[in-house]
Scaffold this motif. Structure first.
Motif, PDB file in Angstrom:
ATOM      1  N   GLU A 145     -10.101   3.871   1.341  1.00  0.00           N
ATOM      2  CA  GLU A 145     -10.764   3.907   2.231  1.00  0.00           C
ATOM      3  C   GLU A 145     -10.371   4.768   3.305  1.00  0.00           C
ATOM      4  N   ALA A 175       0.829  -1.145   0.115  1.00  0.00           N
ATOM      5  CA  ALA A 175       0.007   0.014   0.064  1.00  0.00           C
ATOM      6  C   ALA A 175       0.834   1.381  -0.001  1.00  0.00           C
ATOM      7  N   LYS A 214      -7.828   0.051  -2.729  1.00  0.00           N
ATOM      8  CA  LYS A 214      -8.793  -0.031  -1.742  1.00  0.00           C
ATOM      9  C   LYS A 214      -8.661   0.534  -0.392  1.00  0.00           C
ATOM     10  N   THR A 215      -7.645  -0.002   0.128  1.00  0.00           N
ATOM     11  CA  THR A 215      -7.277   0.383   1.499  1.00  0.00           C
ATOM     12  C   THR A 215      -6.903   1.824   1.556  1.00  0.00           C
ATOM     13  N   GLN A 221      -5.228  -3.643  -6.675  1.00  0.00           N
ATOM     14  CA  GLN A 221      -6.333  -3.032  -6.500  1.00  0.00           C
ATOM     15  C   GLN A 221      -6.942  -3.243  -4.892  1.00  0.00           C
ATOM     16  N   ARG A 222      -6.445  -4.045  -4.247  1.00  0.00           N
ATOM     17  CA  ARG A 222      -6.716  -4.221  -2.851  1.00  0.00           C
ATOM     18  C   ARG A 222      -5.974  -3.091  -2.116  1.00  0.00           C
ATOM     19  N   SER A 223      -4.915  -2.798  -2.435  1.00  0.00           N
ATOM     20  CA  SER A 223      -3.989  -1.616  -1.951  1.00  0.00           C
ATOM     21  C   SER A 223      -4.547  -0.414  -2.298  1.00  0.00           C
ATOM     22  N   SER A 241      -4.460  -7.715  -9.041  1.00  0.00           N
ATOM     23  CA  SER A 241      -5.641  -7.854  -7.915  1.00  0.00           C
ATOM     24  C   SER A 241      -4.738  -7.456  -6.505  1.00  0.00           C
ATOM     25  N   THR A 242      -3.333  -7.495  -6.279  1.00  0.00           N
ATOM     26  CA  THR A 242      -2.878  -6.976  -5.263  1.00  0.00           C
ATOM     27  C   THR A 242      -3.032  -5.386  -5.176  1.00  0.00           C
TER      28      THR A 242
END
Length: 230
Positions: free
Chosen positions: A41, A3, A37-38, A33-35, A30-31
């Motif tokens: 947020e 992140a 999103k974090t 994308q998760r970072s 995908s990795t």
């Protein structure tokens, strides 16, 4: 850690999409994308708009950067003043930002012939003493190395060898690689996670003899180490 890398890359390349970011970081989409999103947020990044989602940093990042910059300036000023007194030359404080270093503070020489750079100017990492001082402590691909003068190092292998020398002796030098009329020596200010800034002694090219280059190099290395401890 992913992140934080994503945040740094967004700040350097904004606005940037997930595909481009994944290629930049060498990570699966995908990795990344998760970072993202974090970070979204937590309020560090936001969509830039448009049909394809691209990301940019928010004012939260800018506020943090401003606070950090002010703290760095406060800590640096006495070190910079002592370095100016010992060299009689212009002292620059720069911070890394993407593929450049940015001038955030300077103390000018009293000598009538001097180099004056405006606050906020961006210098390339590979073609400036401040930039090479920082780059020597970063683990990243070198990318394109555009020429600014005939002295600019544009060959990646040659630059890698130069960065090895920088780490070995503690300081980088600039032999007219960004502008042919400027010479400088610089050392990185190191934090727990790597370089946070660089200090330099800058002179007109004709005033930087080899003897002074070594003398100023030792002094700027000592000053940067003192600021790192602060």
């Amino acid at each position: 850690m992913n992140a934080l890398r994503a945040l740094e890359a967004v700040a350097a390349r904004q606005p940037i999409g997930v595909g481009e970011l994944a290629r930049e970081l060498g990570l699966p989409k995908s990795t990344v994308q998760r970072s993202l999103k974090t970070l979204h947020e937590a309020g560090w990044i936001r969509p830039a708009g448009g049909e394809v989602t691209r990301w940019q940093v928010t004012s939260k990042v800018l506020r943090l950067a401003r606070t950090t910059e002010l703290s760095l300036r406060d800590a640096a000023m006495p070190v910079m003043e002592e370095l100016r007194q010992r060299t009689g030359e212009t002292i620059h404080l720069m911070v890394p930002e993407g593929d450049a270093v940015v001038l955030i503070e300077r103390l000018e020489t009293d000598k009538p012939v001097r180099i004056v750079l405006p606050l906020g100017i961006r210098l390339p990492l590979h073609a400036s003493a401040n930039g090479k001082a920082v780059l020597a402590h970063l683990d990243r691909p070198l990318g394109e190395l555009p020429a600014y003068t005939e002295n600019t190092i544009t060959d990646p292998a040659a630059l890698r060898a130069e960065l090895d020398r920088v780490r070995a002796r503690g300081y980088a030098d600039n032999r007219g690689e960004w502008r042919s009329d400027i010479a400088a020596v610089a050392a990185a200010v190191l934090g727990p996670s790597g370089p946070v800034a660089s200090l330099s002694v800058s002179t007109p090219a004709g005033r930087m003899t080899e003897t002074l280059r070594a003398e100023y190099g030792a002094l700027v290395t000592e000053a940067a180490a003192a600021l790192s401890r602060r």
